[in-house]
Design a protein around this motif. Structure first.
Motif, PDB file in Angstrom:
ATOM      1  N   LEU A 249       0.832  -1.210   0.000  1.00 48.42           N
ATOM      2  CA  LEU A 249       0.000   0.000   0.000  1.00 48.42           C
ATOM      3  C   LEU A 249       0.862   1.254   0.000  1.00 48.42           C
ATOM      4  N   THR A 250       1.919   1.226   0.793  1.00 43.59           N
ATOM      5  CA  THR A 250       2.804   2.388   0.875  1.00 43.59           C
ATOM      6  C   THR A 250       3.408   2.689  -0.493  1.00 43.59           C
ATOM      7  N   GLU A 251       3.769   1.653  -1.227  1.00 43.67           N
ATOM      8  CA  GLU A 251       4.332   1.853  -2.571  1.00 43.67           C
ATOM      9  C   GLU A 251       3.262   2.397  -3.531  1.00 43.67           C
ATOM     10  N   ILE A 252       2.056   1.835  -3.449  1.00 49.92           N
ATOM     11  CA  ILE A 252       0.984   2.237  -4.371  1.00 49.92           C
ATOM     12  C   ILE A 252       0.602   3.706  -4.136  1.00 49.92           C
ATOM     13  N   GLU A 253       0.618   4.093  -2.854  1.00 49.51           N
ATOM     14  CA  GLU A 253       0.294   5.496  -2.512  1.00 49.51           C
ATOM     15  C   GLU A 253       1.171   6.500  -3.237  1.00 49.51           C
ATOM     16  N   LYS A 254       2.408   6.087  -3.554  1.00 49.69           N
ATOM     17  CA  LYS A 254       3.362   7.032  -4.158  1.00 49.69           C
ATOM     18  C   LYS A 254       3.029   7.351  -5.610  1.00 49.69           C
ATOM     19  N   ILE A 255       2.082   6.619  -6.194  1.00 52.06           N
ATOM     20  CA  ILE A 255       1.792   6.831  -7.616  1.00 52.06           C
ATOM     21  C   ILE A 255       1.063   8.160  -7.812  1.00 52.06           C
ATOM     22  N   ASP A 256       1.716   9.071  -8.517  1.00 46.18           N
ATOM     23  CA  ASP A 256       1.128  10.391  -8.777  1.00 46.18           C
ATOM     24  C   ASP A 256      -0.130  10.263  -9.621  1.00 46.18           C
ATOM     25  N   GLY A 257      -1.151  11.032  -9.290  1.00 39.55           N
ATOM     26  CA  GLY A 257      -2.379  11.008 -10.091  1.00 39.55           C
ATOM     27  C   GLY A 257      -3.402  10.020  -9.556  1.00 39.55           C
ATOM     28  N   LEU A 258      -2.934   9.071  -8.760  1.00 45.12           N
ATOM     29  CA  LEU A 258      -3.883   8.136  -8.144  1.00 45.12           C
ATOM     30  C   LEU A 258      -4.443   8.819  -6.896  1.00 45.12           C
TER      31      LEU A 258
END
Ligand code: 5AD
Ligand code: SF4
Length: 475
Positions: A249-258
Motif C-alpha cells: 500500500l505504501t508503494e501504491i500510494e506514491k503513484i502520482d495522479g492516483l
C-alpha cells in the motif's frame, strides 16, 4: 509451459481469430457480438474484464442481451442459489441457440471447478460449447479456436496452478476506476467455504507488476483502484522477496495522479498493526474497511475455522476505530451455520450492536459439497434460520441508517461515477467511505472528485449539493 511467453502465444491465437473474423465480416457485413454475464464477487467482475478484453481483441462487439453470437457466463458457486440461477438461464439459452445455429456458449468461473457440476453439464446440457475454470481464463481465445476447429464440446479444467499470466488484453468497465488483482486463491479453509477448493492456493502478484498495471491505468484516466484478493492481509507471503500488504500500500500510494485506494477482503486474523498505522496516516486509502465477522460466537467461529474469537474481533475493531475515527466498517455474516444455537446467534447480534456497521451483507448458510461443514450434523431447520435472518437484517438496517447519517451537514469529496439511474439531472458518486451520494450535476463530472454538501441522508445514501471549491457552507 513457459508462462513468460504464454501471453505472446495467446496474442498470436487472438490475431489468427481476428483475421478469420475480419474475413467473415467482409463477406457478411455484420460484426459478431458477445454477451458476458457475471455472477458473484468483484474477483469475477475483474475476470470478466479480462475475458471481454480477449473477445474484443478477437473482433466481437459487446452487447448486453443474450441474443448474441458468443455468450459467456462467468459463474459463482459460493452459495447454492448461485448455481441454480446458472442452470435456469442455461435452460433458456437452449431455445435461443436452436434459433441461432452458429451461436457459441461458454461457461467459466468457480462453479466449473466442481467436478459434479461439469458431469451434469456434460450429460444434460449438450448445447454448451466451451467449459473452463478459474485458473485458465487467459486461454479463452485458444479454447474458441479449438472449438471452431473440432466442432465438439471443449472442456479445459485445471485443479490448481502456481502461475500467473501477466500482460493480457483487458477492457475496463469504468474509465476512472479499476479493479487490480493483487493475489489469487485462498489458504484459509473456513469450514463452510468452497473458495479454497475452486480458486486454489494463495499466490501473490509481484509488486512491480501491480504497480506497473496501476501506473498504466492512471495514465489512462483512472483515479481510484480497488485492490482485490480473498485475503489481502496475507499478501506477499509467498513472493521471492516477501512483502507485507501494508508495504505494498505504501508503494501504491506514491503513484502520482492516483487519488483513492480501496481493498477487499480483509481477514480479521491477519489484519496487522502495521496496516492500521498505514491507513491512519494515508490521504489516499479510503475510509472504509470490509471486515467479515461471519459469526459473533467464539464457539461457532472455532467451528468455522476462522482463528479469532469474538473478543479478538471486538478488540481489533476498537484499535481500528481509535486509529481512524471516521472509518466505515462493513461486514459479512452467516446465519444458521450447523450447530448455531439461539445463544450463539445472540452473540452475533451483540457484535453488530457494538460495532455499528455501515452495512452488513447477511447470508443464510448454504451447504457446499466437499467442505467440512457440509458433513457436520446438526444442520439448522429452515424456519429457525429464516427467523434469525430476519431479526439480524432488521437490526443491521436500523443501525446502518443511523450510522450512515453521521456526516449530514458536512462537505465531503465525492467521486462521481454515473448519471443517476432514475433522474438524469442528478449524478451519483461515492464518498471515501463508500457511501453513495446523489446530487444535481451533468455528465462532465463523471470521473471527477467533487466537494459536495451532504444535505440529507435517506437511509443508506445522501442527497447533496456540489460546492465550488473554497465555498463556505452556512448552517
Ligand atoms: N454459505 C453462506 N454464506 C457463505 N459465504 C461463504 N461461504 C458461504 C456459505 N457456504 C459468505 C461469507 C463470505 C461471503 C463472500 O460469502 O460470508 O464472506
Ligand atoms: Fe472463504 Fe474463508 Fe477464504 Fe474468505 S477467507 S474465501 S470465507 S475460506
Amino acid at each position: 509451459m513457459d508462462f513468460e511467453n504464454e501471453a505472446l502465444r495467446q496474442k498470436a491465437v487472438i490475431a489468427g481469430l481476428r483475421e478469420r473474423f475480419d474475413k467473415e465480416y467482409e463477406k457478411t457485413g455484420r460484426k459478431k457480438t458477445y454477451c458476458c454475464v457475471t455472477f458473484g464477487c468483484q474477483m469475477n467482475a475483474r475476470d470478466s474484464e479480462k475475458l471481454s478484453g480477449i473477445l474484443e481483441d478477437i473482433g466481437y462487439e459487446r452487447v448486453e442481451d443474450e441474443d448474441a453470437d458468443f455468450i459467456i457466463y462467468n459463474t459463482c458457486t459460493v452459495r447454492e442459489n448461485a448455481n441454480q440461477r446458472v442452470y435456469g438461464r442455461l435452460g433458456a439459452l437452449k431455445k435461443l441457440k436452436e434459433k441461432r445455429p452458429g451461436m457459441l456458449i461458454a461457461l467459466c468461473g468457480c462453479m466449473m471447478q466442481e467436478p459434479q457440476v461439469v458431469e451434469k453439464l456434460r450429460k444434460s446440457y449438450r448445447h454448451v460449447d466451451i467449459i473452463f475454470g478459474t485458473h485458465n481464463i487467459y486461454k479463452l481465445a485458444e479454447l474458441i479456436h479449438d472449438r471452431l476447429e473440432s466442432g465438439s464440446m471443449i472442456i479445459d479444467l485445471w485443479k490448481d496452478t502456481d502461475k500467473i499470466v501477466e500482460d493480457l488484453p483487458n477492457r475496463r468497465k469504468y474509465p476512472f476506476k479499476s479493479g487490480i488483482n493483487i493475489m489469487f486463491g485462498c489458504n484459509n479453509f473456513c469450514s463452510y467455504c468452497i473458495v479454497p477448493y475452486v480458486r486454489g492456493r494463495e499466490r501473490s502478484r509481484r509488486p512491480e507488476d501491480i504497480i506497473e498495471e496501476i501506473r498504466a491505468d492512471v495514465a489512462d484516466g483512472v483515479v481510484e483502484v480497488m485492490l482485490l484478493g480473498q485475503n489481502v492481509n496475507s499478501y506477499g507471503k509467498n513472493l521471492d522477496t516477501p512483502m507485507s500488504f501494508a508495504q505494498l500500500l505504501t508503494e501504491i500510494e506514491k503513484i502520482d495522479g492516483l487519488e483513492r485506494i480501496r481493498f477487499m477482503t480483509s481477514h480479521p486474523k491477519d489484519l496487522s498493526d502495521e496496516l492500521i498505522e498505514v491507513m491512519s496516516r494515508s490521504k489516499k486509502i479510503c475510509r472504509h474497511l470490509h471486515l467479515p465477522l461471519q459469526s459473533g460466537s467464539s464457539r461457532i467461529l472455532k467451528q468455522m475455522n476462522r482463528k479469532y474469537t469474538k473478543e479478538d474481533y471486538l478488540l481489533l475493531v476498537d484499535k481500528i476505530k481509535a486509529a481512524c475515527p471516521d472509518i466505515s466498517l462493513t461486514t459479512d455474516i452467516i446465519v444458521g451455520f450447523p450447530g448455531e444455537t439461539e445463544e450463539d446467534f445472540k452473540e452475533t447480534l451483540d457484535v453488530v450492536e457494538k460495532v455499528r456497521y455501515d452495512s452488513a451483507y447477511t447470508f443464510i448458510y448454504s451447504k457446499r459439497t466437499g467442505t467440512p461443514a457440509a458433513s457436520m450434523t446438526d444442520q439448522i431447520p429452515e424456519d429457525v434460520v429464516k427467523d434469525r435472518f430476519d431479526r439480524l437484517l432488521s437490526m443491521v438496517q436500523e443501525i446502518s441508517a443511523d450510522v450512515c447519517a453521521r456526516h449530514t451537514g458536512q462537505v465531503m469529496d465525492v467521486l462521481v461515477e454515473q448519471i443517476n439511474n432514475q433522474d438524469n439531472h442528478l449524478v451519483t458518486g461515492r464518498l471515501s467511505n463508500n457511501t453513495v451520494v446523489h446530487f444535481p450535476g451533468d455528465p462532465s463530472l463523471i470521473g471527477r472528485i467533487v466537494p459536495v454538501y451532504l444535505k440529507e441522508c435517506k437511509g443508506f445514501y445522501y442527497i447533496g449539493e456540489a460546492q465550488s471549491i473554497g465555498e463556505e457552507v452556512n448552517g
